[in-house]
Design a protein around this motif. Sequence first.
Motif, mmCIF file in Angstrom:
data_model
loop_
_atom_site.group_PDB
_atom_site.id
_atom_site.type_symbol
_atom_site.label_atom_id
_atom_site.label_comp_id
_atom_site.label_asym_id
_atom_site.label_seq_id
_atom_site.Cartn_x
_atom_site.Cartn_y
_atom_site.Cartn_z
ATOM 1 N N ILE A 197 -15.501 31.570 -24.389
ATOM 2 C CA ILE A 197 -16.655 31.448 -25.276
ATOM 3 C C ILE A 197 -16.541 32.430 -26.438
ATOM 4 O O ILE A 197 -16.881 32.095 -27.580
ATOM 5 C CB ILE A 197 -17.957 31.632 -24.481
ATOM 6 N N SER A 225 -15.105 19.852 -21.222
ATOM 7 C CA SER A 225 -16.131 20.896 -21.262
ATOM 8 C C SER A 225 -16.095 21.662 -22.581
ATOM 9 O O SER A 225 -17.145 22.036 -23.110
ATOM 10 C CB SER A 225 -15.949 21.868 -20.089
ATOM 11 N N TYR A 243 -19.166 21.737 -25.175
ATOM 12 C CA TYR A 243 -19.704 23.029 -25.601
ATOM 13 C C TYR A 243 -19.699 23.160 -27.125
ATOM 14 O O TYR A 243 -20.680 23.583 -27.715
ATOM 15 C CB TYR A 243 -18.907 24.175 -24.971
ATOM 16 N N SER A 264 -23.320 23.205 -27.790
ATOM 17 C CA SER A 264 -23.637 24.643 -27.746
ATOM 18 C C SER A 264 -24.949 24.956 -27.024
ATOM 19 O O SER A 264 -25.726 25.778 -27.455
ATOM 20 C CB SER A 264 -23.671 25.228 -29.158
ATOM 21 N N GLU A 318 -24.196 23.554 -21.279
ATOM 22 C CA GLU A 318 -22.791 23.302 -21.603
ATOM 23 C C GLU A 318 -21.963 24.573 -21.426
ATOM 24 O O GLU A 318 -20.805 24.513 -21.022
ATOM 25 C CB GLU A 318 -22.650 22.765 -23.033
ATOM 26 N N GLU A 319 -22.568 25.708 -21.720
ATOM 27 C CA GLU A 319 -21.858 26.980 -21.534
ATOM 28 C C GLU A 319 -21.545 27.197 -20.056
ATOM 29 O O GLU A 319 -20.434 27.590 -19.692
ATOM 30 C CB GLU A 319 -22.697 28.135 -22.071
ATOM 31 N N LEU A 350 -18.784 24.872 -19.028
ATOM 32 C CA LEU A 350 -17.511 25.343 -19.551
ATOM 33 C C LEU A 350 -16.975 26.499 -18.711
ATOM 34 O O LEU A 350 -15.804 26.504 -18.326
ATOM 35 C CB LEU A 350 -17.633 25.772 -21.017
#
Length: 175
Positions: free
Chosen positions: A61, A108, A112, A116, A120-121, A124
């Motif tokens: 990220i 993923s 993301y 965002s 989704e985070e 991921l």
Amino acid sequence: MEEVVSVITVCVTLLLGVAGFIINSFVQRKSNSIQIITKTRLNRRSKTKEFAANLIKVSSIDYISSLDDKNEAIREAIDAASKIRSEYSRVFLCDRDLIALTDNLVNSIVAYVHNSKEIEENKLLSARDEFIRCTDLYFQTEWKRIKLETVGKYNNNNYDSWETIHKYYTEEYDK
């Protein structure tokens, strides 16, 4: 009598020479085969580690956040995933798992980047952790398999050996 001994000596010498040549040919062929197979597997392992490292990097990220063009992460992930896919086939379960987790990680990353959202985070991060676990186990198992085959203690027709090794490392990993 001397002539008979001489003839027997020549025959025994020829027989030993021919036997030595035949045995040497078999040993040499096996040695060359092991060297070629080992080199091929080590090269494939090395390339896969490089591709996996790239996927781990682009699925971070922090890395994605640092990019001006977030789609660059998607392009890099798709590139690494396609290279992993070209190295493996869907014949063996462990290869199918690696391919599936690679695809899941790429999907993923795409979700993301485009959404965002916190959900989704989490997806991921979960996909990334699964991929890392899978590659850790895969590389360790592959390394053990290469070592066993190099010294000739692996039966090529016995794929349970891969599973046994993988199961052992999975149990150790989960401790």
